[in-house]
Design a protein around this motif. Structure first.
Motif, PDB file in Angstrom:
ATOM      1  N   ASP A 137       2.322  -9.952  -4.789  1.00 51.81           N
ATOM      2  CA  ASP A 137       0.941 -10.358  -5.072  1.00 51.81           C
ATOM      3  C   ASP A 137      -0.018  -9.175  -4.984  1.00 51.81           C
ATOM      4  O   ASP A 137      -0.937  -9.028  -5.793  1.00 51.81           O
ATOM      5  N   GLU A 138       0.220  -8.298  -3.983  1.00 48.94           N
ATOM      6  CA  GLU A 138      -0.649  -7.132  -3.800  1.00 48.94           C
ATOM      7  C   GLU A 138      -0.385  -6.049  -4.839  1.00 48.94           C
ATOM      8  O   GLU A 138      -1.292  -5.296  -5.197  1.00 48.94           O
ATOM      9  N   GLU A 170       0.825  -1.209   0.000  1.00 44.87           N
ATOM     10  CA  GLU A 170       0.000   0.000   0.000  1.00 44.87           C
ATOM     11  C   GLU A 170       0.857   1.257   0.000  1.00 44.87           C
ATOM     12  O   GLU A 170       0.566   2.234  -0.710  1.00 44.87           O
TER      13      GLU A 170
END
Length: 438
Positions: free
Chosen positions: A76-77, A15
């Protein structure tokens, strides 16, 4: 062109990597982006190095496997593009396999530097490919191709300037240039690091080399505060600092910036801004050659100080005595912080105890020696020109109920330094805030 540096917490998760990518591209301007390793990675790499040094390949393998799981989760994110995800995984797996290869060879400080360097290489590879996924015109510029230190472990500015300019010119159509902080090569071509100031130092060196219009240091706090928020409530960011003021604060305890980092920027009068990744709209702190007159800016504290007092009647009306004293510290490569003198004595402070016994033994040849440990230097920074009435008296008045071991004033136009006991530190910081900033 601007240079932007982001620390480990700023790129500490998928993020946050996405947030940084948005931040560096939203204005559409060309810039060099310097990244640290993801938070926690450097400590993990040092742990791996410890296992290899102890010839415990199994222990190192366990830690590498944990690191692999962490990075695979972040990838993956980050990625929706299958090809870029595959490329990024291959790169990270290659780096991790490189780490595993150290199980089969002798392990020294040189191998440790290679291991520790991989953190920045992983974070920059992920950011670079994520920018490509977002359609950003980005270039990957390996720091090991242009960042070099000389035989004295100082930046080789001529080499750095020539090579980074060549790298940027080779990719002149790109918008964002991604490179690593902290890591470099030494004069022998081996992987090494800048040590002092790490990635901040890298950003300042790069900014000086390309004559950047501005260097931005992005962290998780909105600039340099007027006191230590760990001990004092309601501290506020200082909006403007002179290079000298910032260097004093950084040296005497303000952890947001290493004092060495300012030097290359000051050389070419390039402003340095300290900004908050978590609060990008905050103005932060701007460091430049400008000075705000008649103003006290901030307070900082440096722990782990040792005071050494040398008293000798031979010093009275003698020359050469001070030279002999300071040659002792030079011989043991121990920097001195504060110095005060009288006709028959000199008191000074150091912040490294590893050579203390040897230093004291040598100093006893010149007079009686007294050592005090567990002391703290409190540094008050601002426009401390001697004709500014009342500034020094305000500092002393604030600390009237606290025992003071030494006071240093006049060595700089930007600070007053006071040596006190460790147990008085928190109260001193609070009292100075109450007297100077309210």
């Amino acid at each position: 062109m601007k240079v932007l540096k982001f620390g480990g917490t700023s790129v500490g998760s998928a993020e946050r990597i996405k947030n940084v990518a948005k931040l560096i591209t939203e204005d559409g301007q060309r810039k060099v982006v310097v990244l640290s390793a993801m938070s926690g990675t450097t400590n993990t790499l040092l742990e791996i190095a410890d296992y290899f040094r102890l010839e415990n390949a199994v222990g190192a393998s366990d830690v590498i496997n944990r690191l692999q799981n962490k990075y695979e989760g972040v990838i993956d994110e980050l990625f929706t593009d299958a090809d870029l995800k595959k490329d990024c995984l291959e790169t990270i797996h290659g780096i991790l396999d490189y780490l595993r290869s150290f199980a089969n060879r002798p392990f020294t400080i040189f191998e440790e530097r290679c291991v520790v360097a991989q953190g920045e290489l992983m974070s920059t590879n992920m950011m670079y490919r994520y920018l490509l996924q977002q359609g950003v015109k980005a270039a990957f510029v390996p720091a090991l191709d242009f960042m070099r230190i000389d035989k004295n472990c100082e930046p080789d500015f001529k080499f750095i300037e020539e090579n980074i300019k060549a790298k940027l010119e080779a990719d002149s159509d790109e918008l964002i240039y991604i490179t690593q902080g902290f890591i470099c090569r030494n004069a022998y071509g081996e992987i090494d690091n800048l040590q002092r100031g790490g990635s901040d130092y890298s950003a300042s060196i790069i900014g000086a080399a390309i004559r950047a219009e501005e260097i931005q240091i992005w962290t998780d706090i909105d600039g340099m505060h007027n006191n230590d928020p760990r001990y004092v409530e309601n501290t506020k960011p200082v909006r403007m600092l002179n290079f000298d003021e910032a260097a004093e604060l950084a040296y005497f305890g303000a952890k947001i910036l290493h004092p060495t980092c300012i030097t290359p920027a000051r050389m070419y009068n390039i402003p340095v801004r300290l900004l908050n990744t978590m609060q990008p709209e905050a103005p932060g702190t701007t460091i430049s050659n400008q000075t705000e007159k008649d103003k006290i800016k901030a307070v900082a504290a440096k722990d782990g100080i040792v005071s050494i007092k040398i008293k000798s009647s031979r010093m009275l009306m003698a020359y050469g005595f001070m030279r002999k004293v300071f040659e002792v510290f030079e011989d043991f490569k121990t920097p001195v912080d504060l110095v005060t003198t009288s006709e028959v004595g000199v008191s000074l402070t150091i912040d490294k105890e590893n050579k203390l016994d040897e230093i004291v033994t040598e100093l006893k040849k010149f007079g009686s020696v007294t050592v005090d440990k567990n002391l703290v230097i409190i540094c008050v920074v601002g426009d401390m020109e001697w004709d500014n009435l009342g500034f020094e008296s305000s500092v002393v008045e604030a600390l009237k109920d606290i025992p003071v071991r030494m006071i240093s004033y006049g060595g700089s136009n930007y600070n007053i330094s006071i040596l006190i006991r460790k147990e008085d530190k928190e109260r001193a910081l609070r009292l100075l805030s109450e007297h100077l900033f309210k």
